[in-house]
Scaffold this motif. Structure first.
Motif, PDB file in Angstrom:
ATOM      1  N   ASN A   1       9.098  -6.196  17.485  1.00  0.00           N
ATOM      2  CA  ASN A   1       9.000  -5.571  16.171  1.00  0.00           C
ATOM      3  C   ASN A   1       7.791  -4.629  16.152  1.00  0.00           C
ATOM      4  O   ASN A   1       6.722  -4.979  16.657  1.00  0.00           O
ATOM      5  CB  ASN A   1       8.841  -6.618  15.062  1.00  0.00           C
ATOM      6  CG  ASN A   1      10.045  -7.536  14.969  1.00  0.00           C
ATOM      7  OD1 ASN A   1      11.086  -7.147  14.449  1.00  0.00           O
ATOM      8  ND2 ASN A   1       9.912  -8.754  15.485  1.00  0.00           N
ATOM      9  N   ALA A   2       7.983  -3.465  15.579  1.00  0.00           N
ATOM     10  CA  ALA A   2       6.888  -2.495  15.567  1.00  0.00           C
ATOM     11  C   ALA A   2       7.061  -1.524  14.410  1.00  0.00           C
ATOM     12  O   ALA A   2       8.137  -1.412  13.819  1.00  0.00           O
ATOM     13  CB  ALA A   2       6.846  -1.728  16.884  1.00  0.00           C
ATOM     14  N   LYS A   3       5.955  -0.857  14.070  1.00  0.00           N
ATOM     15  CA  LYS A   3       5.998   0.239  13.122  1.00  0.00           C
ATOM     16  C   LYS A   3       5.830   1.523  13.907  1.00  0.00           C
ATOM     17  O   LYS A   3       4.856   1.681  14.640  1.00  0.00           O
ATOM     18  CB  LYS A   3       4.889   0.103  12.070  1.00  0.00           C
ATOM     19  CG  LYS A   3       5.216  -0.910  10.983  1.00  0.00           C
ATOM     20  CD  LYS A   3       4.217  -0.820   9.840  1.00  0.00           C
ATOM     21  CE  LYS A   3       4.635  -1.727   8.700  1.00  0.00           C
ATOM     22  NZ  LYS A   3       3.696  -1.631   7.554  1.00  0.00           N
TER      23      LYS A   3
ATOM     24  N   SER B   1       5.360   5.552  14.076  1.00  0.00           N
ATOM     25  CA  SER B   1       4.960   6.771  13.384  1.00  0.00           C
ATOM     26  C   SER B   1       5.524   7.963  14.142  1.00  0.00           C
ATOM     27  O   SER B   1       5.421   8.028  15.364  1.00  0.00           O
ATOM     28  CB  SER B   1       3.430   6.872  13.311  1.00  0.00           C
ATOM     29  OG  SER B   1       2.905   5.824  12.519  1.00  0.00           O
TER      30      SER B   1
ATOM     31  N   GLU C   1       7.816   9.872   4.871  1.00  0.00           N
ATOM     32  CA  GLU C   1       7.358   8.490   5.077  1.00  0.00           C
ATOM     33  C   GLU C   1       6.317   8.501   6.186  1.00  0.00           C
ATOM     34  O   GLU C   1       6.396   9.296   7.130  1.00  0.00           O
ATOM     35  CB  GLU C   1       8.523   7.580   5.486  1.00  0.00           C
ATOM     36  CG  GLU C   1       9.562   7.353   4.412  1.00  0.00           C
ATOM     37  CD  GLU C   1       9.184   6.243   3.454  1.00  0.00           C
ATOM     38  OE1 GLU C   1       8.164   5.566   3.712  1.00  0.00           O
ATOM     39  OE2 GLU C   1       9.911   6.048   2.457  1.00  0.00           O
ATOM     40  N   LYS C   2       5.318   7.591   6.105  1.00  0.00           N
ATOM     41  CA  LYS C   2       4.277   7.534   7.131  1.00  0.00           C
ATOM     42  C   LYS C   2       4.781   6.899   8.414  1.00  0.00           C
ATOM     43  O   LYS C   2       4.456   7.317   9.514  1.00  0.00           O
ATOM     44  CB  LYS C   2       3.066   6.756   6.603  1.00  0.00           C
ATOM     45  CG  LYS C   2       2.269   7.517   5.557  1.00  0.00           C
ATOM     46  CD  LYS C   2       1.012   6.754   5.180  1.00  0.00           C
ATOM     47  CE  LYS C   2       0.169   7.561   4.185  1.00  0.00           C
ATOM     48  NZ  LYS C   2      -1.062   6.822   3.799  1.00  0.00           N
ATOM     49  N   ASP C   3       5.582   5.832   8.281  1.00  0.00           N
ATOM     50  CA  ASP C   3       6.102   5.142   9.459  1.00  0.00           C
ATOM     51  C   ASP C   3       7.389   4.428   9.099  1.00  0.00           C
ATOM     52  O   ASP C   3       7.806   4.410   7.938  1.00  0.00           O
ATOM     53  CB  ASP C   3       5.062   4.149  10.024  1.00  0.00           C
ATOM     54  CG  ASP C   3       4.479   3.239   8.943  1.00  0.00           C
ATOM     55  OD1 ASP C   3       5.269   2.691   8.139  1.00  0.00           O
ATOM     56  OD2 ASP C   3       3.245   3.068   8.898  1.00  0.00           O
ATOM     57  N   VAL C   4       8.026   3.846  10.106  1.00  0.00           N
ATOM     58  CA  VAL C   4       9.279   3.135   9.895  1.00  0.00           C
ATOM     59  C   VAL C   4       9.283   1.886  10.763  1.00  0.00           C
ATOM     60  O   VAL C   4       8.791   1.893  11.893  1.00  0.00           O
ATOM     61  CB  VAL C   4      10.493   4.048  10.226  1.00  0.00           C
ATOM     62  CG1 VAL C   4      10.442   4.523  11.674  1.00  0.00           C
ATOM     63  CG2 VAL C   4      11.802   3.338   9.951  1.00  0.00           C
ATOM     64  N   GLU C   5       9.798   0.792  10.228  1.00  0.00           N
ATOM     65  CA  GLU C   5       9.866  -0.464  10.971  1.00  0.00           C
ATOM     66  C   GLU C   5      11.070  -0.435  11.911  1.00  0.00           C
ATOM     67  O   GLU C   5      12.188  -0.113  11.503  1.00  0.00           O
ATOM     68  CB  GLU C   5       9.971  -1.647  10.012  1.00  0.00           C
ATOM     69  CG  GLU C   5       8.712  -1.867   9.187  1.00  0.00           C
ATOM     70  CD  GLU C   5       8.798  -3.122   8.331  1.00  0.00           C
ATOM     71  OE1 GLU C   5       9.873  -3.758   8.321  1.00  0.00           O
ATOM     72  OE2 GLU C   5       7.794  -3.457   7.672  1.00  0.00           O
TER      73      GLU C   5
ATOM     74  N   LYS D   1      15.217   5.891   6.441  1.00  0.00           N
ATOM     75  CA  LYS D   1      13.752   5.879   6.550  1.00  0.00           C
ATOM     76  C   LYS D   1      13.258   6.664   7.762  1.00  0.00           C
ATOM     77  O   LYS D   1      12.230   7.342   7.688  1.00  0.00           O
ATOM     78  CB  LYS D   1      13.248   4.441   6.604  1.00  0.00           C
ATOM     79  CG  LYS D   1      13.288   3.743   5.244  1.00  0.00           C
ATOM     80  CD  LYS D   1      12.698   2.337   5.313  1.00  0.00           C
ATOM     81  CE  LYS D   1      12.671   1.698   3.927  1.00  0.00           C
ATOM     82  NZ  LYS D   1      12.124   0.321   3.963  1.00  0.00           N
TER      83      LYS D   1
ATOM     84  N   GLN E   1      12.941  -2.365  15.658  1.00  0.00           N
ATOM     85  CA  GLN E   1      13.045  -3.576  16.472  1.00  0.00           C
ATOM     86  C   GLN E   1      13.361  -3.194  17.917  1.00  0.00           C
ATOM     87  O   GLN E   1      13.908  -2.135  18.190  1.00  0.00           O
ATOM     88  CB  GLN E   1      14.145  -4.512  15.932  1.00  0.00           C
ATOM     89  CG  GLN E   1      13.858  -5.107  14.561  1.00  0.00           C
ATOM     90  CD  GLN E   1      14.059  -4.131  13.429  1.00  0.00           C
ATOM     91  OE1 GLN E   1      15.048  -3.397  13.417  1.00  0.00           O
ATOM     92  NE2 GLN E   1      13.134  -4.105  12.493  1.00  0.00           N
TER      93      GLN E   1
END
Length: 371
Positions: free
Chosen positions: A240-242, A244, A212-216, A203, A218
């Motif tokens: 935890n964050a998304k 970009s 992809e717009k963003d990725v999760e 991802k 840690q």
């Protein structure tokens, strides 16, 4: 008893008085400078220059009987001089055991010295236990290129003006800009984070290619870095964050599709995108993207997989030759088990040649409506 320091300061003040420079002495010698020097406003000022301020600078006077032309100065003193918003100078006066100055040198705190001083400050603050800048020193050196040719006020003044230049406001703006940017030439820091398994790796590669717009992620940590030296403490930590990711600018090139090595093939201009994460232990996840006027293709060379889509958009206009080539490519890529030779020519890269076997896809293309 002879007071060498007082001899130096009185000599400097006398030279300033000779040419109308106002030498304001520091009441307490903890400021890093001895004199705050004000220049007279020119009598030849024009209407458009009426708002401009007089030149000002800070000067530290160092008197010595030695001729080794170097002096260790505390980092705290240097830091104040380097970060002053106005021009800053060290004036070295050599007395050679006499009561009158025998030689004089003007050392400008220029960008090179500012860089050296601030880097040393950052090293001390981030890596050493004893952070007392008053007990750390940097040795400044001066030479013939810094010499004041004639020992009087006019030559002192001209030496100061030589470094300040004709436009004081430009000097101040340039220095402030450099102070803010120096040490950040390679970026402002690093971001560290964790990904969950192979899916997370795929991802983030897709996100770097704009797929992809963003990725999760840690354990996101941001660590500032200056002069290549990381700060001990992070700016922030997020469990935890998304994330970009901005795409890197594409490289320009061409792609050629050929049915065999002897055919001329179909050639198209492209933008080439390559992920910065597809390397070393992640090489098996490597992926690159090729975008043309009407197609978007991704290739995974280590998995021998590819994905491609075509889109002419609405109300698009093509030259007849380009339209013919576009239809030819779609027809070629829609065949079943068609071996296709692909050649990539990317600027500043070695040519890349690889084989592709297509899969049958039923496509209906209506280009011209019959009347």
């Amino acid at each position: 008893m002879r007071d060498l320091g007082q001899l130096g300061e009185s000599t400097f003040a006398m030279w300033c008085a000779q040419v109308g420079l106002i030498a304001n002495g520091s009441a307490i010698d903890k400021t890093g400078w001895d004199y705050y020097v004000e220049f007279p406003i020119s009598s030849n000022i024009t209407t458009h220059e009426l708002h401009k301020s007089a030149f000002e600078c800070k000067v530290q006077v160092k008197a010595t009987d030695k001729k080794d032309r170097k002096l260790a100065i505390t980092v705290s003193n240097l830091r104040r001089m380097a970060t002053a918003q106005m021009p800053a100078f060290y004036v070295f006066l050599e007395f050679d055991g006499k009561n009158e100055a025998q030689n004089a040198f003007v050392l400008h705190i220029d960008n090179e010295l500012v860089y050296k001083i601030l880097k040393r400050v950052h090293q001390i603050e981030q890596s050493e236990k004893n952070k007392d800048l008053n007990k750390k020193t940097i040795t400044l050196t001066y030479s013939e290129q810094h010499r004041v040719k004639k020992l009087d006020g006019e030559n002192l003044k001209q030496n100061l003006l030589k470094y300040i230049g004709e436009n004081y406001s430009d000097y101040i703006a340039s220095k402030n800009k450099y102070l803010q940017e120096c040490g950040f030439e390679d970026g402002y820091g690093t971001v560290q984070f964790s990904l969950e398994g192979e899916d997370g790796i795929r991802k983030i590669i897709d996100a770097s290619l704009g797929l992809e717009k963003d990725v999760e992620v840690q354990n996101l940590i941001n660590i500032e870095k200056r002069f290549g030296i990381p700060s001990k403490k992070s700016n922030f930590e997020i469990p935890n964050a998304k994330l970009s990711l901005g795409m890197q600018p594409p490289k320009k090139g061409k792609i050629r599709f050929k049915e065999d090595s002897l055919s001329s093939g179909l050639v198209f201009d492209i933008d080439f995108y390559n992920s910065p994460f597809s390397f070393n232990e992640f090489r098996k996840f490597a992926k690159f993207r090729v975008v043309g006027d009407f197609f978007d293709m991704t290739f995974e060379p280590y998995k021998k997989q590819s994905n491609y889509k075509f889109n002419f958009g609405e109300d698009r206009r093509f030259e007849l030759k380009k339209l013919k080539d576009a239809i030819g490519l779609i027809e070629l890529m829609s065949r079943d088990s068609q071996n296709t030779l692909m050649e990539l020519e990317i600027k500043n890269f070695e040519p890349l040649i690889f084989d592709l076997k297509t899969k049958f896809i039923k496509r209906e293309l209506t280009i011209f409506d019959a009347l």
